[in-house]
Design a protein around this motif. Sequence first.
Motif, PDB file in Angstrom:
ATOM      1  N   GLN A  90      20.656 -11.105   9.000  1.00  0.00           N
ATOM      2  CA  GLN A  90      20.102 -11.039  10.331  1.00  0.00           C
ATOM      3  C   GLN A  90      19.542  -9.528  10.706  1.00  0.00           C
ATOM      4  OE1 GLN A  90      23.351 -12.724   9.606  1.00  0.00           O
ATOM      5  NE2 GLN A  90      22.175 -14.089   8.793  1.00  0.00           N
TER       6      GLN A  90
ATOM      7  N   ARG B 197      14.888  -9.813  17.732  1.00  0.00           N
ATOM      8  CA  ARG B 197      16.059 -10.307  16.916  1.00  0.00           C
ATOM      9  C   ARG B 197      15.534 -11.585  16.177  1.00  0.00           C
ATOM     10  NH1 ARG B 197      20.897  -9.075  20.623  1.00  0.00           N
ATOM     11  NH2 ARG B 197      21.813 -10.877  19.712  1.00  0.00           N
TER      12      ARG B 197
ATOM     13  N   VAL C  89      18.511  -6.945  14.450  1.00  0.00           N
ATOM     14  CA  VAL C  89      18.263  -6.720  15.810  1.00  0.00           C
ATOM     15  C   VAL C  89      17.619  -5.313  15.645  1.00  0.00           C
ATOM     16  CG1 VAL C  89      19.288  -5.879  17.827  1.00  0.00           C
ATOM     17  CG2 VAL C  89      20.421  -7.586  16.467  1.00  0.00           C
TER      18      VAL C  89
ATOM     19  N   THR D  29      18.247 -14.181  14.162  1.00  0.00           N
ATOM     20  CA  THR D  29      19.595 -14.500  13.921  1.00  0.00           C
ATOM     21  C   THR D  29      19.592 -15.481  12.734  1.00  0.00           C
ATOM     22  OG1 THR D  29      19.736 -15.976  15.718  1.00  0.00           O
ATOM     23  CG2 THR D  29      20.537 -13.608  16.061  1.00  0.00           C
TER      24      THR D  29
ATOM     25  N   GLN E 167      15.988  -2.426  17.874  1.00  0.00           N
ATOM     26  CA  GLN E 167      16.479  -2.067  19.306  1.00  0.00           C
ATOM     27  C   GLN E 167      15.506  -0.981  19.671  1.00  0.00           C
ATOM     28  OE1 GLN E 167      20.354  -0.061  20.918  1.00  0.00           O
ATOM     29  NE2 GLN E 167      20.549  -2.268  21.355  1.00  0.00           N
TER      30      GLN E 167
ATOM     31  N   GLU F  80      14.483  -5.606  22.556  1.00  0.00           N
ATOM     32  CA  GLU F  80      15.030  -6.066  21.227  1.00  0.00           C
ATOM     33  C   GLU F  80      14.280  -7.253  20.526  1.00  0.00           C
ATOM     34  OE1 GLU F  80      19.693  -5.005  22.215  1.00  0.00           O
ATOM     35  OE2 GLU F  80      19.072  -7.221  21.993  1.00  0.00           O
TER      36      GLU F  80
END
Length: 323
Positions: free
Chosen positions: A163, A73, A165, A75, A167, A71
């Motif tokens: 935000q 990410r 992610v 945030t 994956q 992942e």
Amino acid sequence: MIRDRLFTSAVELDEDQARYLRAGSGGQAVEVHPPRAQSISATLNQFTKTIYEPQTKWFGVKNTSPVAAFEIRRTVPDQVSMQFIVPTKRLERKVRTQLENEVPGVGFSDGTLQLPISEGCTVGGGLLEPGCRDWYPLETGFNSPPNNSVLSALHRHAMQNSQFVIQILFQPVVGRPVRSWWWTRRAYQRIGYLRKEKEKLWGSRSATPREKQQANAVEAKAGSPRFNVSIRFLIVNGGEYTRSRVKELSGAFNVFENPETGQYLNATTVQTLRKRSLLRFVDAVGQRDFQGWGRRFQATTEELASLISIPDIDQQNIQYNTA
């Protein structure tokens, strides 16, 4: 457009939904910190070979190989992180050991299994899948890590109110003998078609050099160990801009387009008639499984090694190993 009025691409979460979806799956998460100002292997070929652990039961019918995730990410705009998520402590130790062997100077810390969502935020997302049949391999010949492009798209000034992610889910391809046989049979049918003479209105012609190259690439993939792969984007607080966020992220994956085979990654925004279906997509991301909203495809160890490459660019919001 009528479709935009009927389908939704983002849904706002209430307190109970946010609490349930935020929890995520079980397993072990290990965050990766690339070394600063140090040359890194463009792809992780040796690493992907060592984590290939095919396992079956029911006399080879059911695939019980471990499902892992990589992942990327973001945030907050000032922090981009990368992590591997595996189901057991043993595999976590293996990730740390084998990754350090291929990327000297890499650092590790505890990752997180939770998704970056809270009450009142909106969630949506998208998927990447091959534009051609997955017999055709993606680009694997890189001089620098291809994920440099992906991390560059997540610099601290881009899309600051959202935000993300990204994956990449992967599991060795074993078991399911009928499905595996059918995939291999169709691949070799394509190889035969590419290599044979083509009938034209007047006479026939031999296979072109490009068709021969494509046939060789498909044959090499069909005879190699492979992973089931799923690439998903979770976009938090994208709201009405979720579709444009998916397009902007997917553009960074254009580096994987293979000019010889014509293979590329095509983006699809998750749009549903019912909000519940969109919540199931978010839950699938959090559970790190292929059940629902997977759009899985098969990739060789070399293709996966490119998709999970560790970047070596100098960017302010990347957390480097400072030891």
